[in-house]
Enzyme design. Structure first.
Site, short mmCIF file in Angstrom:
data_model
loop_
_atom_site.label_atom_id
_atom_site.label_comp_id
_atom_site.label_asym_id
_atom_site.label_seq_id
_atom_site.Cartn_x
_atom_site.Cartn_y
_atom_site.Cartn_z
N ASP A 225 45.97 31.01 37.48
CA ASP A 225 45.46 32.38 37.36
C ASP A 225 44.92 32.91 38.69
O ASP A 225 44.58 32.15 39.60
CB ASP A 225 44.32 32.44 36.33
CG ASP A 225 44.81 32.31 34.90
OD1 ASP A 225 46.02 32.06 34.71
OD2 ASP A 225 43.98 32.45 33.99
N HIS A 275 48.04 39.12 34.71
CA HIS A 275 46.64 38.77 34.46
C HIS A 275 45.79 40.04 34.60
O HIS A 275 44.65 39.97 35.05
CB HIS A 275 46.19 37.70 35.45
CG HIS A 275 44.93 36.99 35.06
ND1 HIS A 275 44.63 36.59 33.78
CD2 HIS A 275 43.85 36.59 35.83
CE1 HIS A 275 43.46 35.98 33.75
NE2 HIS A 275 42.95 35.98 34.99
N HIS A 279 41.43 42.58 36.89
CA HIS A 279 40.62 41.51 36.30
C HIS A 279 39.31 41.98 35.63
O HIS A 279 38.26 41.36 35.78
CB HIS A 279 40.28 40.45 37.35
CG HIS A 279 40.01 39.09 36.75
ND1 HIS A 279 38.80 38.74 36.19
CD2 HIS A 279 40.83 38.00 36.63
CE1 HIS A 279 38.87 37.49 35.75
NE2 HIS A 279 40.10 37.03 36.01
N HIS A 369 43.77 27.49 38.68
CA HIS A 369 43.70 28.73 39.45
C HIS A 369 44.33 28.55 40.83
O HIS A 369 44.19 27.50 41.45
CB HIS A 369 42.25 29.19 39.62
CG HIS A 369 41.60 29.63 38.35
ND1 HIS A 369 41.09 28.73 37.43
CD2 HIS A 369 41.40 30.87 37.82
CE1 HIS A 369 40.58 29.42 36.40
NE2 HIS A 369 40.76 30.70 36.61
#
Length: 423
Positions: A225, A275, A279, A369
């Site tokens: 991510d 994503h 964010h 990540h």
């Protein structure tokens, strides 16, 4: 000497000389004329008497009629309107004028009292010209209440949303569809009252499943991510050198800044998905802001990578029932995870590796990540993680691969497309 037989010598001739005119007395004619006059007078008197009797009989003579099964005395000259007035409408009342919700707007604004004469309805306009006859039967009833005039409108009925949680992959099982309902607005009261549903709404159904690969498969999906970033390139090099694949859930703004990295991810056989664009916690956004955030993120990734994807991993995994209600027509699936390495806390390389191996099973989805901070620990430990999984017989695949080999997901989820509209 004259002959006595001659006319002039007859005794009659002597009595009525020729030059004397005979006088006729008309006494009998006077008596006849008088008789005629008397007869005519008598006829006129009789006719007048008969007319008077007729007039009295038909106008002033009282006779009985039945009103609601009770005898009432009336005269022939009384119209129904007169009778009703004389008897205060027999205690019957006109109907009320009601609002659409049943509130009284006018106590006498509804239909007038109803009258039936011998079974025949008499309208209000006919009451003054309708007369009664002996033995007539009247039924007098209260007037009916009447609702106010109104205008007809139509409105949307929002669809309901059901969501089944528990699986690592959330998806639209059935799209929702807005229904239609007629409603009335009262001309006098302004009240709004719902009426017939003209189109039934269709429920939005959100389901969730955790991937279940075939028994002869032993597969795990590594996911990264918050990229792309400067840590993405070394991670790609490791994956390529180890013959492994992964899925990258990238932020739209960063994809727009590093389009070459998006293309490289795909060129190496990996998967790119969204994503979001910036964010945020999507559950805190209103409908319009949510849709803008999602669409901007999808477009940025699609533009950078020259591919289309409607797969999402919501920031923090937070995509609730309201989010689905507001944006189910934009999202193919929301991917959660089964294993969280907590690498964002920088727990140390060994801890990250232990979390992956400790929770490894076929169909697992591992959260790591490649952006959002210093990801040196992830880069350093990734080769050891892949080697250990390979040693246990695992193949590292994309999330798309997990979905397609499962067989239980709808074809639009397997094809990374939004669900079709409800019929």
């Amino acid at each position: 000497m004259k002959d006595k037989s001659e006319k002039g010598d007859s005794p009659q001739a002597e009595a009525y000389p020729e030059n004397v005119e005979t006088l006729v007395i008309p006494g009998s004619h006077k008596r006849n004329k008088t008789g005629i006059i008397v007869a005519i007078f008598c006829v006129l008197v009789s006719a007048l008497a008969a007319l008077s009797v007729w007039f009295w009989w038909n106008n002033y003579r009282k006779f009985s009629v039945q009103v609601n099964n009770i005898a009432v005395q009336v005269t022939g000259k009384q119209s129904l309107s007169d009778v009703l007035t004389e008897h205060q409408d027999f205690n019957k009342k006109p109907g009320k004028l009601l609002s659409l919700s049943g509130k009284t707007l006018e106590s006498k604004g509804g239909a007038p009292i109803s009258v039936r004469q011998n079974g025949t309805s008499i309208s209000a306009e006919q009451l003054g010209s309708t007369y009664l006859h002996e033995h007539d039967s009247l039924i007098v009833q209260n007037g009916k209440d009447v609702s106010e005039k109104h205008k007809v409108h139509e409105k949307d009925i929002p669809f309901s949303t059901s969501i089944t949680t528990g699986g690592a992959i959330q998806f639209v099982e059935q799209q929702g569809k807005t229904g239609k309902q007629e409603y009335w607005v009262g001309d006098r009261s302004g009240e709004q009252v719902d009426k017939t549903v003209t189109v039934q709404p269709t429920e939005l159904k959100i389901n969730s499943l955790s991937p279940k690969p075939p028994a002869d498969k032993k597969v795990i999906a590594l996911t990264f991510d918050d990229g792309p970033s400067n840590f993405t390139a070394p991670i790609l090099d490791i994956l390529k050198s180890k013959g492994a694949k992964a899925t990258f859930f990238d932020i739209g703004k960063q994809s727009a800044e590093m389009p070459q990295m998006e293309r490289q991810i795909l060129a190496d056989g990996n998967q790119v998905a969204s994503h979001s664009n910036s964010h945020p916690d999507l559950t805190t956004l209103g409908r319009d802001s949510l849709r803008t955030e999602l669409e901007t993120g999808f477009n940025a990734i699609n533009t950078a990578s020259n591919t289309k994807s409607r797969m999402l991993r919501a920031p923090y995994g937070a995509f609730n029932k309201q989010c689905w209600t507001d944006a189910a027509d934009m999202v193919s699936s929301n991917i959660i995870w089964t294993t969280d390495t907590l690498d964002w806390k920088k727990p140390g390389e060994q801890e990250i590796k232990d979390q992956v191996l400790k929770h490894a099973y076929s169909g697992a989805i591992v959260l790591m990540h490649d952006g959002g901070g210093d990801r040196t620990e992830d880069v350093n430990v990734l080769p050891s993680i892949i080697d250990s999984l390979h040693a246990q017989g695992y193949e590292l695949v994309t999330v798309d691969d997990l979905i397609k080999m499962d067989g239980r997901f709808p074809k639009w989820v397997a094809n990374n497309e939004v669900a079709p509209q409800a019929n």
